[in-house]
Motif scaffolding. Structure first.
Motif, PDB file in Angstrom:
ATOM      1  N   ILE A  63       3.295  38.791  77.009  1.00 35.56           N
ATOM      2  CA  ILE A  63       2.052  39.421  77.410  1.00 35.56           C
ATOM      3  C   ILE A  63       2.221  40.600  78.007  1.00 35.56           C
ATOM      4  CG2 ILE A  63       1.327  37.236  78.115  1.00 35.56           C
ATOM      5  CD1 ILE A  63       1.880  37.971  81.002  1.00 35.56           C
ATOM      6  N   SER A  64       3.379  41.276  78.067  1.00 33.77           N
ATOM      7  CA  SER A  64       3.678  42.891  78.427  1.00 33.77           C
ATOM      8  C   SER A  64       4.906  43.124  77.882  1.00 33.77           C
ATOM      9  CB  SER A  64       3.570  42.806  79.947  1.00 33.77           C
ATOM     10  OG  SER A  64       3.883  44.146  80.348  1.00 33.77           O
ATOM     11  N   ILE A 224       7.414  41.153  79.691  1.00 34.93           N
ATOM     12  CA  ILE A 224       7.241  39.778  80.265  1.00 34.93           C
ATOM     13  C   ILE A 224       6.564  38.871  79.413  1.00 34.93           C
ATOM     14  CG2 ILE A 224       5.717  38.875  81.893  1.00 34.93           C
ATOM     15  CD1 ILE A 224       7.621  40.753  83.213  1.00 34.93           C
ATOM     16  N   ASN A 226       5.185  34.880  78.870  1.00 36.07           N
ATOM     17  CA  ASN A 226       4.356  33.709  79.578  1.00 36.07           C
ATOM     18  C   ASN A 226       4.477  32.554  78.945  1.00 36.07           C
ATOM     19  OD1 ASN A 226       1.591  32.287  79.692  1.00 36.07           O
ATOM     20  ND2 ASN A 226       2.238  33.050  81.820  1.00 36.07           N
ATOM     21  N   THR A 261       7.061  34.505  88.274  1.00 38.43           N
ATOM     22  CA  THR A 261       5.856  33.911  88.884  1.00 38.43           C
ATOM     23  C   THR A 261       5.933  32.515  88.431  1.00 38.43           C
ATOM     24  OG1 THR A 261       4.356  34.683  87.435  1.00 38.43           O
ATOM     25  CG2 THR A 261       5.020  36.294  89.255  1.00 38.43           C
ATOM     26  N   GLY A 276       1.170  27.941  84.172  1.00 41.65           N
ATOM     27  CA  GLY A 276       1.742  29.052  83.487  1.00 41.65           C
ATOM     28  C   GLY A 276       3.046  29.661  84.372  1.00 41.65           C
ATOM     29  N   ASN A 278       5.505  33.122  84.412  1.00 43.13           N
ATOM     30  CA  ASN A 278       5.825  34.464  83.781  1.00 43.13           C
ATOM     31  C   ASN A 278       7.436  34.913  83.980  1.00 43.13           C
ATOM     32  OD1 ASN A 278       3.335  35.289  83.052  1.00 43.13           O
ATOM     33  ND2 ASN A 278       2.806  35.980  85.011  1.00 43.13           N
ATOM     34  N   LYS A 280      10.422  37.550  83.414  1.00 40.04           N
ATOM     35  CA  LYS A 280      10.746  38.791  83.301  1.00 40.04           C
ATOM     36  C   LYS A 280      11.983  38.906  82.621  1.00 40.04           C
ATOM     37  CE  LYS A 280      11.050  43.495  85.774  1.00 40.04           C
ATOM     38  NZ  LYS A 280      11.132  43.949  87.099  1.00 40.04           N
TER      39      LYS A 280
END
Length: 396
Positions: A63-64, A224, A226, A261, A276, A278, A280
């Motif tokens: 997502i990032s 990142i 997810n 997260t 969800g 996340n 890293k």
């Protein structure tokens, strides 16, 4: 000649029937003997010490990433481009200018009007909230229920007004004929040139104007990922747990990371709740692009230098976990106490010793009877272990 045989068989039909019956019985007996005397062979494994890693595997997407898009919703002719691929750009710098067409001007005017309205609403909500705070000042310890409800409504209204303002600013920026760098990094994949016509489409139902990517910026952000986990797994997922991640489109490469997260509210889709997570990653990579499909294995627990057996050698009967062992050529059951499990291996706390032989499947003749083990993360064997203690051995 054949007719003579048929006539003879018809004349002596009783004798013929007896002969056929004897022949059928003989063939059946031979087949039975061969079937029941086939030697049974066992598929086995040795109880040994090693490392067992308990994981939860789930799918999701990036997502990032370190490659971030720059997009615009305006339409018109490209007037000026100030950067090229490889140039360093800082947040707030002008990347390009567009001479808008009629649709582009109209979209920008509408976005500006929405922005002004959102700014007024936010200022009004801030004033209302400040007034309420003045009214309840000095009642920190004896705030009434009515005061609390009034304050809470004002705080929620102020939060909503702020969110609307942020959305309006983004929409105005997207329709602006001046394209600004939203973050610092290195320009890449710029796909507009001076004199080029760019267009934007509008959704006939919602009226929303679609955006198009004009370039990307590469920065030092770590990607990142997810993923979603089920309601039986989310209680054991914790921030800081190590993970391994693979991407469908990046072959023969595994990335590492940590859980950053965990969403413990979750979403419901078709009566199925998912949560969800996340992740890293530990470092940036030019190979990882936004929305790439990924599969993550979250490491929940690790047992080092411990006895373990293939999960396929274990069964559960009336809540008791049993291991199928091979003793003097015979299959016997042994009560065991188990620990954590990987996808294929289960830790043995008691009931077996190093060097014991366990049965993972049997082969009789041309047929194979193999027991399929289930990971601790499946509902059937979740929480396997904790029972046992005394060792019971019985013949099978």
């Amino acid at each position: 000649l054949m007719k003579k045989y048929f006539d003879l068989a018809k004349k002596h039909w009783k004798i013929t029937a007896i002969a056929v019956a004897i022949l059928v019985c003989s063939i059946s007996y031979i087949v039975y003997r061969r079937t029941n005397t086939a030697k049974t062979t066992y598929q086995t494994a040795i109880v040994a010490k090693g490392t067992v890693v308990q994981t939860i595997t789930s799918s999701g997407k990036a997502i990032s990433t370190s490659i971030l898009p720059i997009s615009t919703s305006t339409s018109g002719i490209v007037k000026k481009v100030y950067f090229k691929d490889g140039d360093k750009v800082y947040k707030g710098q002008k990347i390009a200018e567009i001479t808008p067409d009629t649709d582009g001007e109209l979209a920008n005017v509408k976005a500006h009007a929405s922005l002004l309205s959102a700014e007024n609403s936010y200022r009004s909500s801030q004033a209302s909230l400040a007034n309420i705070y003045d009214q309840i000042k000095g009642h920190d310890t004896d705030e009434t229920l009515a005061m609390k409800e009034t304050r809470t409504k004002a705080e929620v209204a102020n939060d909503n007004a702020y969110n609307n303002l942020a959305q309006a600013r983004l929409s105005y920026q997207q329709t602006s004929p001046i394209i600004i760098a939203p973050y610092t990094g290195t320009i890449a994949n710029i796909n507009i040139v001076e004199g080029m016509v760019i267009t934007a489409s509008t959704n006939s139902t919602t009226g929303a104007v679609s955006s198009q990517r004009i370039a990307t910026i590469k920065n030092n952000a770590t990607p990142i990922v997810n993923v979603t986990v089920g309601e039986t797994d989310v209680p054991i997922v914790k921030i800081g747990q190590k993970t391994t991640v693979v991407f469908d489109s990046i072959k023969d490469k595994t990335f590492t990371g940590v859980v950053a997260t965990v969403d413990r509210i979750g979403t419901v889709n078709s009566n199925v709740t998912s949560y969800g997570v996340n992740i890293k990653l530990d470092g940036e990579s030019d190979l990882i692009l936004p929305n790439m499909a990924a599969t993550a294995s979250i490491i929940i627990d690790t047992a080092v230098d411990t006895l373990s057996v293939p999960t396929s050698s274990l069964t559960i009967t009336s809540g008791q976990t049993e291991a199928k062992t091979l003793v003097n050529g015979k299959e016997v059951l042994v009560n065991v106490e188990t620990g954590i499990s990987s996808d294929t291996e289960t830790v043995i706390k008691s009931g077996l010793k190093e060097g014991d032989v366990v049965v993972t499947g049997t082969t009789s003749g041309t047929s194979t009877n193999s027991t399929t083990g289930t990971s601790v993360f499946s509902s059937g064997l979740r929480g396997i272990g904790g029972s046992g203690g005394n060792v019971r051995i019985q013949s099978r």
